[in-house]
Design a protein around this motif. Structure first.
Motif, mmCIF file in Angstrom:
data_model
loop_
_atom_site.group_PDB
_atom_site.id
_atom_site.type_symbol
_atom_site.label_atom_id
_atom_site.label_comp_id
_atom_site.label_asym_id
_atom_site.label_seq_id
_atom_site.Cartn_x
_atom_site.Cartn_y
_atom_site.Cartn_z
ATOM 1 N N GLY A 119 50.521 42.670 38.206
ATOM 2 C CA GLY A 119 50.048 41.301 38.042
ATOM 3 C C GLY A 119 49.018 40.865 39.060
ATOM 4 O O GLY A 119 48.785 39.663 39.221
ATOM 5 N N GLN A 120 48.394 41.807 39.724
ATOM 6 C CA GLN A 120 47.442 41.474 40.785
ATOM 7 C C GLN A 120 46.263 40.659 40.260
ATOM 8 O O GLN A 120 45.912 39.623 40.817
ATOM 9 C CB GLN A 120 46.944 42.752 41.458
ATOM 10 N N ASN A 121 45.668 41.123 39.166
ATOM 11 C CA ASN A 121 44.496 40.425 38.635
ATOM 12 C C ASN A 121 44.857 39.029 38.124
ATOM 13 O O ASN A 121 44.109 38.069 38.331
ATOM 14 C CB ASN A 121 43.860 41.251 37.519
ATOM 15 N N GLY A 122 45.987 38.929 37.456
ATOM 16 C CA GLY A 122 46.402 37.622 36.956
ATOM 17 C C GLY A 122 46.675 36.637 38.074
ATOM 18 O O GLY A 122 46.283 35.464 37.992
ATOM 19 N N LEU A 123 47.322 37.096 39.132
ATOM 20 C CA LEU A 123 47.588 36.213 40.274
ATOM 21 C C LEU A 123 46.300 35.782 40.955
ATOM 22 O O LEU A 123 46.174 34.636 41.402
ATOM 23 C CB LEU A 123 48.504 36.927 41.275
ATOM 24 N N PHE A 124 45.331 36.690 41.023
ATOM 25 C CA PHE A 124 44.072 36.324 41.669
ATOM 26 C C PHE A 124 43.306 35.307 40.833
ATOM 27 O O PHE A 124 42.661 34.402 41.378
ATOM 28 C CB PHE A 124 43.224 37.577 41.903
ATOM 29 N N SER A 130 43.273 27.571 41.069
ATOM 30 C CA SER A 130 43.842 26.497 41.887
ATOM 31 C C SER A 130 42.798 25.842 42.779
ATOM 32 O O SER A 130 42.952 24.683 43.182
ATOM 33 C CB SER A 130 44.981 27.049 42.746
ATOM 34 N N MET A 131 41.726 26.561 43.090
ATOM 35 C CA MET A 131 40.659 25.983 43.905
ATOM 36 C C MET A 131 39.865 24.935 43.130
ATOM 37 O O MET A 131 39.154 24.129 43.731
ATOM 38 C CB MET A 131 39.717 27.080 44.407
ATOM 39 N N MET A 132 39.980 24.948 41.810
ATOM 40 C CA MET A 132 39.241 23.994 40.984
ATOM 41 C C MET A 132 40.030 22.720 40.710
ATOM 42 O O MET A 132 39.497 21.795 40.103
ATOM 43 C CB MET A 132 38.854 24.651 39.661
ATOM 44 N N ILE A 135 42.860 17.607 44.744
ATOM 45 C CA ILE A 135 44.120 17.252 45.387
ATOM 46 C C ILE A 135 44.737 16.014 44.758
ATOM 47 O O ILE A 135 45.955 15.842 44.768
ATOM 48 C CB ILE A 135 43.897 17.053 46.909
ATOM 49 N N GLN A 136 43.920 15.150 44.173
ATOM 50 C CA GLN A 136 44.448 13.935 43.544
ATOM 51 C C GLN A 136 45.362 14.255 42.373
ATOM 52 O O GLN A 136 46.223 13.441 42.012
ATOM 53 C CB GLN A 136 43.292 13.049 43.067
ATOM 54 N N VAL A 137 45.211 15.440 41.773
ATOM 55 C CA VAL A 137 46.050 15.819 40.636
ATOM 56 C C VAL A 137 47.451 16.217 41.094
ATOM 57 O O VAL A 137 48.440 15.957 40.409
ATOM 58 C CB VAL A 137 45.381 16.959 39.846
ATOM 59 N N THR A 164 49.006 27.737 54.252
ATOM 60 C CA THR A 164 48.261 28.729 53.487
ATOM 61 C C THR A 164 47.399 27.980 52.486
ATOM 62 O O THR A 164 47.630 26.795 52.216
ATOM 63 C CB THR A 164 49.181 29.725 52.774
ATOM 64 N N GLY A 165 46.396 28.637 51.958
ATOM 65 C CA GLY A 165 45.491 27.970 51.040
ATOM 66 C C GLY A 165 44.648 28.966 50.276
ATOM 67 O O GLY A 165 44.369 30.084 50.742
ATOM 68 N N ALA A 166 44.241 28.578 49.070
ATOM 69 C CA ALA A 166 43.482 29.481 48.202
ATOM 70 C C ALA A 166 42.140 29.858 48.815
ATOM 71 O O ALA A 166 41.709 31.014 48.737
ATOM 72 C CB ALA A 166 43.280 28.828 46.833
#
Length: 292
Positions: A119-124, A130-132, A135-137, A164-166
């Motif tokens: 699942g490496q590609n899917g997780l990436f 998630s970077m898109m 934060i208001q959401v 941690t962060g994307a």
């Protein structure tokens, strides 16, 4: 008598003066104007912090104070708000968040760059997605989680979500991808496991990326306003950006010269950090785009 051969007319002498690089002059002019435009607000802030209240709103602005009121800085520190406490709160949150991200982001970045797992590609892809998301959401679910943990009005409500962060994981992945595969393979041949390869081979080669990630994270945490305004509700626990807003008072009735003095004190640490580390930031962002 021998006939004389007519001489050719002398070639006109060419001017050896170099051509004026018009493009370079225009580029420098644009850069100078842009630099003045960026520096002018800081100059106005510092000049206003030294003015008296009645001269703070002079139009056109007076770039040289009629009198230098250095006591404005004393009033900002000793005012009704605990400014030094707020500065300490911002420092603790920024430092702990930065240290946490410098531990977790390289680990995840190395895993995505050099390890293989299901699942490496899917997780990436999910990481990039998630970077898109603004934060208001996610602020309402995050607030409910922190409330259930009893961390509202605590600095931990701003530290735990960002240890941690994307962006940090993605940036460190790009740095680890610039390491030649031959070095990783050589470490495996010598009997090094994944942890030893990461700690002894890969991590020392991305010190530049770690430095820049630390600076970017510190500045982002130091200047954060949106989440602290939601999670922190008292003057004693407020961060520096919140304190500056509170100094404005209701309907912006606060003294602008005192506010500018406090603002100058607030941006001084961040400005020093950025001036010292701007070389690392530029080099890291350039190097991270080499491979991907």
């Amino acid at each position: 008598m021998t006939a004389t051969k007519p001489q050719a007319p002398a070639a006109p002498q060419r001017d050896n003066a170099p051509a004026i690089p018009v493009g370079r002059i225009l580029a420098m002019a644009v850069l100078v104007l842009g630099g003045i435009g960026m520096f002018a607000p800081f100059l106005w802030m510092f000049v206003t912090s030294l003015k008296s209240p009645e001269n703070a709103y002079d139009l056109p602005p007076n770039w040289i104070p009629l009198e230098f009121r250095w006591d404005n800085y004393t009033q900002a520190v000793n005012g009704p708000l605990p400014l030094l406490t707020n500065m300490l709160n911002s420092s603790v949150i920024a430092i702990v968040t930065t240290l946490g991200l410098l531990i977790t982001a390289p680990l995840a970045g190395y895993a995505f760059a050099r390890l293989k797992f299901p699942g490496q590609n899917g997780l990436f892809v999910m990481l990039l997605a998630s970077m898109m998301v603004p934060i208001q959401v996610t602020v309402i679910p995050l607030f409910l989680i922190m409330r259930n943990l009893g961390l509202i009005n605590s600095p931990w409500s701003l530290i735990l979500p960002y240890v941690t962060g994307a962006f940090g994981v993605f940036l460190m992945r790009q740095f680890f991808l610039t390491i030649p595969k031959e070095l990783i393979e050589a470490a495996k041949i010598d009997g090094a496991g994944p942890w030893q390869t990461y700690r002894l081979v890969a991590l020392p080669l991305v010190k530049n990326g770690l430095s820049s990630l630390g600076v970017i994270t510190f500045l982002a945490s130091w200047n954060a306003y949106f989440l602290p305004s939601i999670f922190l509700s008292s003057q004693g626990s407020a961060t520096l950006p919140l304190a500056l807003v509170l100094m404005r008072g209701p309907f912006s009735t606060g003294q602008v010269n005192i506010i500018m003095a406090a603002t100058a004190l607030a941006i001084l640490p961040a400005l020093i950090v950025y001036v010292i580390a701007q070389k690392w930031i530029i080099e890291s962002l350039t190097q991270s785009g080499v491979k991907g």
